[in-house]
Enzyme design. Structure first.
Site, PDB file in Angstrom:
ATOM      1  CE  LYS A 207     -15.284 -54.957  -6.485  1.00  0.00           C
ATOM      2  NZ  LYS A 207     -15.983 -54.257  -5.386  1.00  0.00           N
ATOM      3  NE  ARG A 217     -14.756 -60.003  -0.968  1.00  0.00           N
ATOM      4  CZ  ARG A 217     -15.181 -60.813  -1.925  1.00  0.00           C
ATOM      5  NH1 ARG A 217     -15.150 -62.131  -1.716  1.00  0.00           N
ATOM      6  NH2 ARG A 217     -15.629 -60.334  -3.062  1.00  0.00           N
ATOM      7  CE  LYS A 229     -19.015 -58.990  -2.034  1.00  0.00           C
ATOM      8  NZ  LYS A 229     -18.362 -57.720  -1.630  1.00  0.00           N
ATOM      9  CD  GLU A 245     -20.553 -53.400 -16.663  1.00  0.00           C
ATOM     10  OE1 GLU A 245     -20.859 -52.241 -16.343  1.00  0.00           O
ATOM     11  OE2 GLU A 245     -21.161 -54.408 -16.250  1.00  0.00           O
ATOM     12  CE  LYS A 260     -11.129 -54.326  -5.851  1.00  0.00           C
ATOM     13  NZ  LYS A 260     -12.003 -53.778  -4.810  1.00  0.00           N
ATOM     14  CB  SER A 286      -5.840 -57.105  -0.640  1.00  0.00           C
ATOM     15  OG  SER A 286      -6.937 -57.954  -0.982  1.00  0.00           O
TER      16      SER A 286
END
Length: 335
Positions: A207, A217, A229, A245, A260, A286
């Site tokens: 991600k 959001r 983040k 990961e 993502k 989105s």
């Protein structure tokens, strides 16, 4: 290219004409390499507490915050299109948020009640959850914030409680989207200890700290109150790090590994598909979808063709499943 299929083709051999396999629709369909159907689609949905709520997300046209009473009849329509898997996200009122996200596992949590209602009404549907603090946190971060720092290990306890509460409500797939280190193994242990060995984990494995999350959001009002983040989501410049990961998540018990966003990270989807046997999913986020909605509204591109080409590219890269806000429209096009 080193593939012998290409090395054996002689330049002077004019009998080889690839266009012969494109000359009509039947032949094109017969030799089509990548298949895309409703069974590959996962539809993200935004849930809100209350009744008679159907609020359109301004930055993501055609997508809504739903109260459960309004969602139920729509759910049946989507399933009739062949969409069987749904990812549920809670739009939580501000007064219910606190630093530790305690509402995420509270008995009165409307999100948990909505999961129970959907599972009772549609037991054959596959319901996926979101596990992270940001919808419930007064700080807006995916992990616990202590002295301005997002702390890893103390966050795991909260994620574990959240996951068990969702499993108790009837969720089929836990979706940890937080990117804390070690959270897949911790959640797996907590689920197993609570008797939920059959509940799957679809880990948000790669991600990235992306610019394409804005409309999401907006939908949940979950943007960070301070900072960003980047200390826990991946650097968009990094590719090999995704292998680390993925290997960790699979070793810890992930049943699916996710990339993502999808569109700017097709190479990462392909990389994970080529290196691991675990199913790979991708989130057509989105911002990616909002670009198409806006361009189509302005007449700059053909909506139907753009949607199908985008989803097909994600499948071609190697995604076994695609989370996308285009799911109902795409499923109708496939009919």
């Amino acid at each position: 290219m080193n593939d012998p299929v290409f090395l054996n083709i002689k330049k002077e051999n004019m009998n080889i004409r690839p266009r012969r396999n494109r000359k009509n629709a039947a032949i094109r369909a017969m030799v089509e390499e990548t298949q895309l159907g409703p069974q590959h689609l996962i539809y993200p949905l935004f849930l809100k507490d209350g009744k008679n709520i159907r609020e359109e997300v301004a930055s993501l046209p055609g997508n809504y915050r739903w109260s459960i009473d309004q969602l139920l009849p729509e759910f049946e329509k989507w399933m009739n299109l062949g969409i069987m898997t749904f990812d549920l996200f809670p739009a939580v009122d501000e007064h219910l948020k606190d630093q530790i996200g305690s509402y995420s596992y509270a008995d009165e949590n409307f999100y948990l009640h909505s999961i129970r209602t959907l599972k009772e009404k549609f037991p054959e549907a596959v319901l996926m959850s979101d596990v992270a603090l940001d919808p419930y946190s007064s700080d807006g971060h995916d992990g616990l914030v202590v002295d301005g720092k997002i702390v890893n290990d103390p966050t795991l306890d909260i994620l574990g409680r959240m996951s068990v509460a969702q499993a108790q409500a009837g969720i089929d797939i836990i979706g940890p989207s937080d990117m804390m280190d070690g959270r897949v193994g911790f959640i797996r242990d907590e689920l197993d200890a609570a008797g939920f060995q059959d509940v799957s984990i679809m880990s948000y494995t790669a991600k990235y700290a992306s610019a394409f999350y804005g409309p999401f959001r907006d939908a949940l009002n979950s943007a960070p109150k301070s900072g960003d983040k980047k200390t826990y989501q991946m650097n968009p410049a990094n590719k090999r790090e995704a292998l680390i990961e993925a290997e960790l998540d699979i070793a810890e018990g992930a049943d699916f590994i996710m990339v993502k966003p999808a569109l700017c990270y097709l190479d990462i989807i392909h990389l994970l598909k080529e290196n691991f046997a675990t199913p790979v999913t991708a989130y057509n986020v989105s911002g990616e979808c909002a670009m198409v909605y806006a361009a189509a509204k302005n007449g700059w591109l053909d909506y139907d063709r753009a949607v199908m080409e985008m989803l097909l590219s994600i499948r071609r890269a190697g995604a076994d499943g695609i989370l996308t806000y285009f799911a109902p429209d795409a499923a109708r096009m496939m009919k």
